[in-house]
Design a protein around this motif. Sequence first.
Motif, PDB file in Angstrom:
ATOM      1  N   VAL A 154       0.833  -1.202   0.000  1.00  0.00           N
ATOM      2  CA  VAL A 154       0.000   0.000   0.000  1.00  0.00           C
ATOM      3  C   VAL A 154       0.871   1.257   0.000  1.00  0.00           C
ATOM      4  O   VAL A 154       0.572   2.228  -0.704  1.00  0.00           O
ATOM      5  N   ALA A 155       1.962   1.246   0.751  1.00  0.00           N
ATOM      6  CA  ALA A 155       2.866   2.396   0.772  1.00  0.00           C
ATOM      7  C   ALA A 155       3.506   2.611  -0.595  1.00  0.00           C
ATOM      8  O   ALA A 155       3.666   3.749  -1.043  1.00  0.00           O
ATOM      9  N   MET A 156       3.863   1.525  -1.278  1.00  0.00           N
ATOM     10  CA  MET A 156       4.444   1.641  -2.610  1.00  0.00           C
ATOM     11  C   MET A 156       3.443   2.227  -3.601  1.00  0.00           C
ATOM     12  O   MET A 156       3.770   3.117  -4.391  1.00  0.00           O
ATOM     13  N   ILE A 157       2.204   1.750  -3.558  1.00  0.00           N
ATOM     14  CA  ILE A 157       1.170   2.265  -4.458  1.00  0.00           C
ATOM     15  C   ILE A 157       0.903   3.739  -4.158  1.00  0.00           C
ATOM     16  O   ILE A 157       0.765   4.556  -5.071  1.00  0.00           O
ATOM     17  N   LEU A 161       1.363   6.941  -6.718  1.00  0.00           N
ATOM     18  CA  LEU A 161       0.262   7.857  -7.008  1.00  0.00           C
ATOM     19  C   LEU A 161       0.597   9.295  -6.621  1.00  0.00           C
ATOM     20  O   LEU A 161       0.200  10.230  -7.311  1.00  0.00           O
ATOM     21  N   LEU A 162       1.309   9.486  -5.521  1.00  0.00           N
ATOM     22  CA  LEU A 162       1.679  10.842  -5.120  1.00  0.00           C
ATOM     23  C   LEU A 162       2.738  11.454  -6.024  1.00  0.00           C
ATOM     24  O   LEU A 162       2.747  12.660  -6.259  1.00  0.00           O
ATOM     25  N   SER A 163       3.653  10.640  -6.517  1.00  0.00           N
ATOM     26  CA  SER A 163       4.732  11.174  -7.341  1.00  0.00           C
ATOM     27  C   SER A 163       4.307  11.373  -8.790  1.00  0.00           C
ATOM     28  O   SER A 163       4.977  12.072  -9.534  1.00  0.00           O
ATOM     29  N   LYS A 164       3.197  10.781  -9.168  1.00  0.00           N
ATOM     30  CA  LYS A 164       2.707  10.910 -10.539  1.00  0.00           C
ATOM     31  C   LYS A 164       2.170  12.320 -10.753  1.00  0.00           C
ATOM     32  O   LYS A 164       1.386  12.822  -9.964  1.00  0.00           O
ATOM     33  N   LYS A 165       2.587  12.955 -11.813  1.00  0.00           N
ATOM     34  CA  LYS A 165       2.135  14.310 -12.094  1.00  0.00           C
ATOM     35  C   LYS A 165       0.720  14.249 -12.637  1.00  0.00           C
ATOM     36  O   LYS A 165       0.397  13.445 -13.501  1.00  0.00           O
ATOM     37  N   GLU A 166      -0.111  15.142 -12.138  1.00  0.00           N
ATOM     38  CA  GLU A 166      -1.487  15.180 -12.612  1.00  0.00           C
ATOM     39  C   GLU A 166      -1.535  15.907 -13.951  1.00  0.00           C
ATOM     40  O   GLU A 166      -0.874  16.913 -14.153  1.00  0.00           O
ATOM     41  N   LYS A 167      -2.351  15.369 -14.841  1.00  0.00           N
ATOM     42  CA  LYS A 167      -2.516  15.976 -16.152  1.00  0.00           C
ATOM     43  C   LYS A 167      -3.471  17.155 -16.035  1.00  0.00           C
ATOM     44  O   LYS A 167      -4.473  17.099 -15.329  1.00  0.00           O
ATOM     45  N   LEU A 168      -3.109  18.200 -16.708  1.00  0.00           N
ATOM     46  CA  LEU A 168      -3.974  19.395 -16.695  1.00  0.00           C
ATOM     47  C   LEU A 168      -5.173  19.128 -17.599  1.00  0.00           C
ATOM     48  O   LEU A 168      -5.041  18.732 -18.746  1.00  0.00           O
ATOM     49  N   GLU A 169      -6.333  19.336 -17.039  1.00  0.00           N
ATOM     50  CA  GLU A 169      -7.554  19.137 -17.817  1.00  0.00           C
ATOM     51  C   GLU A 169      -7.910  20.422 -18.525  1.00  0.00           C
ATOM     52  O   GLU A 169      -7.863  21.496 -17.959  1.00  0.00           O
TER      53      GLU A 169
END
Length: 170
Positions: A154-157, A161-169
């Motif tokens: 769970v910590a790895m996931i 998810l936290l390090s993934k950059k969010e795409k600008l909508e």
Amino acid sequence: MSILLILFCVLAAITLSTAFLTVFSRNPIHSAIYLVICFFSVAGHYLLLNAQFLAIVHIIVYSGAIMILFLFTIMLMNLNKENEVHKPRITRLGAIVSFCLVCLILIAIFINSKPIAGEYIATGEDYQSIQVLGKILLNEYMVPFEFASILLLVAMIGTVLLSKKEKLEK
């Protein structure tokens, strides 16, 4: 002097010198490399204590996984000397005073400590073997062992998810 004593003195010198170099090195990458060398020398101390499994786990976990995470963190932070804020003298003085107080407390604890009174009773069972350790881990401690693996997953996931950059909508 025996070979074990010479080996212990060499490992102790390497451990202490690389630990000091880790703290006093100005380059963070060099500090991380010195820390890896320090971890390997601590694993050598475990081997001198006849704890082979602990030495191998120490090398795999600390020198392998955690130091890679440290290096990635250092590289992601992009530490430049131009952007570095200089610490005021009062902060440095506070750090030196705190360090000296902790050293004095530890020395007082070591001086006032008493050796363990009692006799060590040997049962004859080998607790260092991987077979005995595997039986204990997978029979008596199976549920906590699995909980720890789920927690790490769970910590790895969460990290991904936290390090993934969010795409600008748009």
